[in-house]
Design a protein around this motif. Sequence first.
Motif, PDB file in Angstrom:
ATOM      1  N   VAL A  11      51.083  72.738 102.408  1.00  0.00           N
ATOM      2  CA  VAL A  11      51.065  73.982 101.908  1.00  0.00           C
ATOM      3  C   VAL A  11      51.875  74.458 100.750  1.00  0.00           C
ATOM      4  CG1 VAL A  11      51.472  76.532 102.713  1.00  0.00           C
ATOM      5  CG2 VAL A  11      50.441  74.954 104.158  1.00  0.00           C
ATOM      6  N   VAL A  12      53.203  74.048 100.782  1.00  0.00           N
ATOM      7  CA  VAL A  12      53.897  74.454  99.467  1.00  0.00           C
ATOM      8  C   VAL A  12      53.521  73.701  98.245  1.00  0.00           C
ATOM      9  CG1 VAL A  12      56.297  74.048  98.784  1.00  0.00           C
ATOM     10  CG2 VAL A  12      56.149  74.855 100.853  1.00  0.00           C
ATOM     11  N   ILE A  13      52.984  72.388  98.593  1.00  0.00           N
ATOM     12  CA  ILE A  13      52.348  71.879  97.352  1.00  0.00           C
ATOM     13  C   ILE A  13      50.945  72.285  97.076  1.00  0.00           C
ATOM     14  CG2 ILE A  13      51.607  69.527  96.558  1.00  0.00           C
ATOM     15  CD1 ILE A  13      53.504  68.235  98.280  1.00  0.00           C
ATOM     16  N   LEU A  14      50.280  72.740  97.816  1.00  0.00           N
ATOM     17  CA  LEU A  14      48.695  73.000  97.641  1.00  0.00           C
ATOM     18  C   LEU A  14      48.608  74.515  97.130  1.00  0.00           C
ATOM     19  CD1 LEU A  14      46.737  70.735  99.954  1.00  0.00           C
ATOM     20  CD2 LEU A  14      47.627  70.320  97.747  1.00  0.00           C
ATOM     21  N   GLU A  15      49.355  75.315  97.695  1.00  0.00           N
ATOM     22  CA  GLU A  15      49.117  76.820  97.622  1.00  0.00           C
ATOM     23  C   GLU A  15      49.906  77.365  96.510  1.00  0.00           C
ATOM     24  OE1 GLU A  15      47.830  80.172  97.611  1.00  0.00           O
ATOM     25  OE2 GLU A  15      47.088  79.011  99.223  1.00  0.00           O
ATOM     26  N   PRO A  16      49.215  77.864  95.551  1.00  0.00           N
ATOM     27  CA  PRO A  16      49.904  78.503  94.211  1.00  0.00           C
ATOM     28  C   PRO A  16      50.872  79.553  94.520  1.00  0.00           C
ATOM     29  CG  PRO A  16      47.462  77.663  93.873  1.00  0.00           C
ATOM     30  CD  PRO A  16      47.788  77.602  95.478  1.00  0.00           C
ATOM     31  N   ARG A  17      50.389  80.185  95.360  1.00  0.00           N
ATOM     32  CA  ARG A  17      51.241  81.605  95.558  1.00  0.00           C
ATOM     33  C   ARG A  17      52.404  81.508  96.410  1.00  0.00           C
ATOM     34  NH1 ARG A  17      46.330  85.371  98.564  1.00  0.00           N
ATOM     35  NH2 ARG A  17      44.859  84.699  97.232  1.00  0.00           N
ATOM     36  N   LEU A  18      52.550  80.141  96.652  1.00  0.00           N
ATOM     37  CA  LEU A  18      53.967  79.726  97.197  1.00  0.00           C
ATOM     38  C   LEU A  18      54.795  78.837  96.162  1.00  0.00           C
ATOM     39  CD1 LEU A  18      53.248  78.565 100.840  1.00  0.00           C
ATOM     40  CD2 LEU A  18      53.915  80.877 100.032  1.00  0.00           C
ATOM     41  N   TYR A  19      54.402  78.991  94.980  1.00  0.00           N
ATOM     42  CA  TYR A  19      55.317  78.283  93.868  1.00  0.00           C
ATOM     43  C   TYR A  19      56.331  79.222  93.466  1.00  0.00           C
ATOM     44  CZ  TYR A  19      51.506  74.948  93.250  1.00  0.00           C
ATOM     45  OH  TYR A  19      50.439  74.027  93.585  1.00  0.00           O
ATOM     46  N   SER A  20      57.637  79.268  94.260  1.00  0.00           N
ATOM     47  CA  SER A  20      58.634  79.985  94.030  1.00  0.00           C
ATOM     48  C   SER A  20      59.772  79.345  94.378  1.00  0.00           C
ATOM     49  CB  SER A  20      58.506  81.257  94.698  1.00  0.00           C
ATOM     50  OG  SER A  20      58.793  81.285  96.014  1.00  0.00           O
ATOM     51  N   PRO A  21      61.109  79.583  93.733  1.00  0.00           N
ATOM     52  CA  PRO A  21      62.248  78.638  94.253  1.00  0.00           C
ATOM     53  C   PRO A  21      62.436  78.642  95.839  1.00  0.00           C
ATOM     54  CG  PRO A  21      62.556  80.253  92.343  1.00  0.00           C
ATOM     55  CD  PRO A  21      61.525  80.452  93.030  1.00  0.00           C
ATOM     56  N   MET A  22      62.102  79.686  96.407  1.00  0.00           N
ATOM     57  CA  MET A  22      62.585  79.684  97.837  1.00  0.00           C
ATOM     58  C   MET A  22      61.634  78.609  98.501  1.00  0.00           C
ATOM     59  SD  MET A  22      62.564  82.780 100.984  1.00  0.00           S
ATOM     60  CE  MET A  22      60.813  82.731 100.824  1.00  0.00           C
ATOM     61  N   MET A  42      67.076  81.570  88.687  1.00  0.00           N
ATOM     62  CA  MET A  42      66.475  80.463  89.441  1.00  0.00           C
ATOM     63  C   MET A  42      65.160  80.063  88.809  1.00  0.00           C
ATOM     64  SD  MET A  42      68.753  80.125  91.807  1.00  0.00           S
ATOM     65  CE  MET A  42      68.004  78.943  92.877  1.00  0.00           C
ATOM     66  N   ASN A  43      65.246  79.552  87.579  1.00  0.00           N
ATOM     67  CA  ASN A  43      64.056  79.105  86.848  1.00  0.00           C
ATOM     68  C   ASN A  43      63.837  77.645  87.650  1.00  0.00           C
ATOM     69  OD1 ASN A  43      65.353  77.028  85.196  1.00  0.00           O
ATOM     70  ND2 ASN A  43      66.314  78.855  84.540  1.00  0.00           N
ATOM     71  N   LEU A  44      62.407  76.915  87.196  1.00  0.00           N
ATOM     72  CA  LEU A  44      62.279  75.580  87.758  1.00  0.00           C
ATOM     73  C   LEU A  44      63.207  74.496  87.328  1.00  0.00           C
ATOM     74  CD1 LEU A  44      60.053  73.848  89.016  1.00  0.00           C
ATOM     75  CD2 LEU A  44      58.903  73.802  86.683  1.00  0.00           C
ATOM     76  N   LYS A  45      63.682  74.606  86.022  1.00  0.00           N
ATOM     77  CA  LYS A  45      64.516  73.518  85.668  1.00  0.00           C
ATOM     78  C   LYS A  45      65.934  73.745  86.365  1.00  0.00           C
ATOM     79  CE  LYS A  45      67.088  71.937  81.533  1.00  0.00           C
ATOM     80  NZ  LYS A  45      67.291  72.191  80.166  1.00  0.00           N
ATOM     81  N   ALA A  46      66.322  74.845  86.747  1.00  0.00           N
ATOM     82  CA  ALA A  46      67.384  75.053  87.700  1.00  0.00           C
ATOM     83  C   ALA A  46      67.576  74.539  89.082  1.00  0.00           C
ATOM     84  CB  ALA A  46      68.221  76.527  87.765  1.00  0.00           C
ATOM     85  N   CYS A  47      66.050  74.988  89.704  1.00  0.00           N
ATOM     86  CA  CYS A  47      65.857  74.507  91.040  1.00  0.00           C
ATOM     87  C   CYS A  47      65.608  73.057  91.216  1.00  0.00           C
ATOM     88  CB  CYS A  47      64.489  75.292  91.392  1.00  0.00           C
ATOM     89  SG  CYS A  47      64.440  76.792  91.570  1.00  0.00           S
TER      90      CYS A  47
END
Length: 312
Positions: free
Chosen positions: A46-57, A134-139
Amino acid sequence: MENVTTVNEFLLLELTSTQELRPVLFVTLLIIYMIDLFGNGSILVVVILEPRLYSPMYFFLGNLSCLDICYSSVTLPILMANLLSAHKAVSFLGCITQLHFFHFLGCTESILLAIMGFDRFVAICYPLRYTLIMNLKACILLATVAWITSFFYALMHSVMTARLNFCHSLKLNYFFCDVKPLLELACGDIRLNQWLIFIVTGSLSMAACFLTFLSYLYIIGFLLFKNRTCRGLHKALSTCASHFMVVSLFYGTVGLTYIPPASATSVSQGRYVAVIHTTVTSLLNPLIYTLRNKEVKLALKRVFGRKLKLSV
């Protein structure tokens, strides 16, 4: 002069000596393992496929789910195999490999929980700067540091244990391979190994634990004294509650397993707590996150709902 033995395998302690209980335990562990794989696997998908969950958490939650699948796979298959086998043995290389991945994944989880606590701290206390910090690079950097640091930490223990000579009984007083039970069978000077456990392992675990709980203490203080909106307070507490439950479960079982026992009964109980730590903790993590997180539940329905429609 002690009789040094060339070690090809170790004999593991059996979960139960009662023959009738072995099939029951096997089925129980198999069910736990299947639920673990399905639960954590579902969250990872779900975390990989669901765009709405594209966040650091959810990026870190995906890491945790992947880690939990691997963590339970280190011990559960061997525990189940030994319940059905008359010869409960593991090869020397297999034992050192299991020890390595057990500490590698355990250390990664402790650091990852600290990172997740920091993520919630930034999200709640500094919401306007959250995406900047918490940007993508930092994560990716934080996750990479957690995995690499833990790998070399575990490599230290596996190399230092593998170089030991063993001159006592080759029967481990444990259900799987770990550093402390192996040191009990070693001969010669093991002070360096004990020092590494006490200093390095102790420092890493205490630092990760302290930083994790410090993040949540700051969050609680912020919510009590600075956040005045009921809706924001409820949402933040709801999110943090699931994280705090996972952290408490992880460190609670770790503490019961590795704090020096006061009696022989405590030693026996510690062995069973170690099994709970590596099995039930990984099983409960996805349940805690999905049951308390509406976004994850909705994402699961969307992703698996689409797949069901496509299959029909």
